[in-house]
Design a protein around this motif. Sequence first.
Motif, PDB file in Angstrom:
ATOM      1  N   GLU A  25     -14.080  12.161  13.664  1.00 21.06           N
ATOM      2  CA  GLU A  25     -13.493  13.000  12.628  1.00 21.06           C
ATOM      3  C   GLU A  25     -13.511  12.180  11.337  1.00 21.06           C
ATOM      4  O   GLU A  25     -13.721  10.970  11.354  1.00 21.06           O
ATOM      5  CB  GLU A  25     -12.062  13.384  12.984  1.00 21.06           C
ATOM      6  CG  GLU A  25     -11.887  14.819  13.476  1.00 21.06           C
ATOM      7  CD  GLU A  25     -12.056  15.844  12.371  1.00 21.06           C
ATOM      8  OE1 GLU A  25     -11.053  16.373  11.853  1.00 21.06           O
ATOM      9  OE2 GLU A  25     -13.229  16.108  12.024  1.00 21.06           O
ATOM     10  N   TRP A  68     -12.327   7.518  13.398  1.00 22.31           N
ATOM     11  CA  TRP A  68     -12.357   8.168  12.090  1.00 22.31           C
ATOM     12  C   TRP A  68     -13.487   7.604  11.243  1.00 22.31           C
ATOM     13  O   TRP A  68     -13.571   6.393  11.011  1.00 22.31           O
ATOM     14  CB  TRP A  68     -11.017   7.982  11.381  1.00 22.31           C
ATOM     15  CG  TRP A  68      -9.870   8.562  12.145  1.00 22.31           C
ATOM     16  CD1 TRP A  68      -9.052   7.897  13.019  1.00 22.31           C
ATOM     17  CD2 TRP A  68      -9.424   9.920  12.144  1.00 22.31           C
ATOM     18  NE1 TRP A  68      -8.123   8.761  13.547  1.00 22.31           N
ATOM     19  CE2 TRP A  68      -8.319  10.003  13.025  1.00 22.31           C
ATOM     20  CE3 TRP A  68      -9.827  11.072  11.466  1.00 22.31           C
ATOM     21  CZ2 TRP A  68      -7.635  11.183  13.262  1.00 22.31           C
ATOM     22  CZ3 TRP A  68      -9.143  12.257  11.686  1.00 22.31           C
ATOM     23  CH2 TRP A  68      -8.057  12.300  12.571  1.00 22.31           C
ATOM     24  N   SER A 123      -2.477  15.026   7.452  1.00 23.03           N
ATOM     25  CA  SER A 123      -3.510  15.841   8.086  1.00 23.03           C
ATOM     26  C   SER A 123      -3.285  17.283   7.668  1.00 23.03           C
ATOM     27  O   SER A 123      -2.264  17.876   8.004  1.00 23.03           O
ATOM     28  CB  SER A 123      -3.460  15.720   9.611  1.00 23.03           C
ATOM     29  OG  SER A 123      -4.391  16.606  10.221  1.00 23.03           O
ATOM     30  N   LEU A 132      -6.235  12.359   6.912  1.00 24.21           N
ATOM     31  CA  LEU A 132      -6.996  12.525   8.146  1.00 24.21           C
ATOM     32  C   LEU A 132      -7.507  13.952   8.262  1.00 24.21           C
ATOM     33  O   LEU A 132      -6.950  14.888   7.688  1.00 24.21           O
ATOM     34  CB  LEU A 132      -6.112  12.219   9.359  1.00 24.21           C
ATOM     35  CG  LEU A 132      -5.331  10.899   9.352  1.00 24.21           C
ATOM     36  CD1 LEU A 132      -4.496  10.796  10.614  1.00 24.21           C
ATOM     37  CD2 LEU A 132      -6.250   9.709   9.229  1.00 24.21           C
ATOM     38  N   ILE A 179     -11.841  10.495   7.890  1.00 26.21           N
ATOM     39  CA  ILE A 179     -10.643  10.014   7.211  1.00 26.21           C
ATOM     40  C   ILE A 179     -11.026   9.771   5.764  1.00 26.21           C
ATOM     41  O   ILE A 179     -12.066   9.182   5.472  1.00 26.21           O
ATOM     42  CB  ILE A 179     -10.071   8.743   7.879  1.00 26.21           C
ATOM     43  CG1 ILE A 179      -8.751   8.341   7.216  1.00 26.21           C
ATOM     44  CG2 ILE A 179     -11.071   7.588   7.863  1.00 26.21           C
ATOM     45  CD1 ILE A 179      -8.007   7.238   7.975  1.00 26.21           C
TER      46      ILE A 179
END
Length: 479
Positions: A370, A420, A325, A406, A372
């Motif tokens: 979010e 994700w 990340s 991520l 990925i």
Amino acid sequence: MQEVVCTLFRMFGRKGSQPASPYSSASRLSIASLVILGVGGLLSISAAAQVSPQTLTTPVFVKQPLSPEILAIHSRAKRPVAKVPTNLELAATDSAPTTFNSEQGPGPGPIGPGPGCNLFPAPASIGTSVPLSYFGPPPSDTNRSLVGPVQLLDTGVVDVAHGTITIPLYLGHLKGSGKNVWYILTDVDDSNVAAELGLNFSAKLTFASHSARTGNLDANGNIVFDAGAVNFAPERKIIPGPPGHEFPPTFATPGSVGDASYGPLVRIVNAANVIYNAPMVAFDVNANEISFPNGNVDYTKVHDQVVAIDPVNMTVTINLINGFSFGRPVWYLSMDTSIPLGAAIEHNTFAPLMQKLLLGHDDSFASPVERIFISTNGPESGSCNNPLRQGLSADLADGFRPNNVLGGIPTIALDYSPYWDAQLFEWTQDAIDQGFRGQVREEFQILTFVQDGLITGPNGGKFQSAGFAINCPIVQRLD
């Protein structure tokens, strides 16, 4: 004014910047005046008439805090911090089994056997003239956003030697039939509940309510679910494509399959509609049928990511997975996917209710996800000996995980979601021929390569959402 619990995700632009909004001041004020049904009642802009339009480039949301009575209901779900099993039997991690694409269970763990399959950071003493013992506690002991390690899911103990986490196991029931629902808790959309229970806080889950089941907390803090069942009996199997092009596989079927009403999220009706991430790990079985406290799990009855499960002490040990990340190595869980192909590759559960998620709108207003970033054709030559190894073809070729990238996680960004939105990407042949292909570790690095024409979507197509989502709760930042 009610307590401000989050500033929502830089809604109209990139993370880390003050974006230029396409909306006029009047439009922004109109958006800011929206009232959204969410956790604990209404989410709204407080005293919108008293705030000048110039202050609303990034809308500030104010959420009604839970009453002490409602918070007490959620507190019933608190459990002691789970302890690592003392006699855990794990598969050898020095090499992947030759039948890894048809093996049941979690697959190899995140430790080794080589640098391409072990993202644990090098010790800070390398390249210095002082021994490792000189270095003091990490700065994250003072501020969790600084250099780690930082454990984010605080309900159990991370076993660094084996790459697992042991967390509380919950026993709920299905309304009507009373069937046993064995589940875990990882994330919640209320910050006070997250702090009370040691879970990850994800404000974005509020906007995923249409993909959540409903349920109620009973007097013991267990959930009575209104719907949702999972069949853990199927055998996971994948037949990869030809060498060098193992993705997409020619055949794939997941090891556990939810019904049309199953998704891991649950909205608690009798406790202010707070939304939990509560993935199921076993269903419609009694404790004696899933008692594997030291490993050797029967994966016809239990989720494939489970390494050990102890219904006496009410703990479950789950495999951790390597990723990045914003350049930092992380460990996370992989519990559910919205399509069968993804669930088969991820060793997790096909969760049809997740298909109701709105995808392709990360960083926009009311996004529940979010991103990925998943390479389809990253470096795979040399397998785990290759420190640049990455991608789905590598995963299907050697059995180790693909080292995905991520987006934001707690302590790095405000817009974390365990849901994700998968962005599959492919290195162009030109990038490969020029030697540009390597391991990427950061979202905007990838987006820059897309902009530069080095990376596209699969088969040279447009880079965008692949149309499916994965439920991957974050566990630990390794640095």
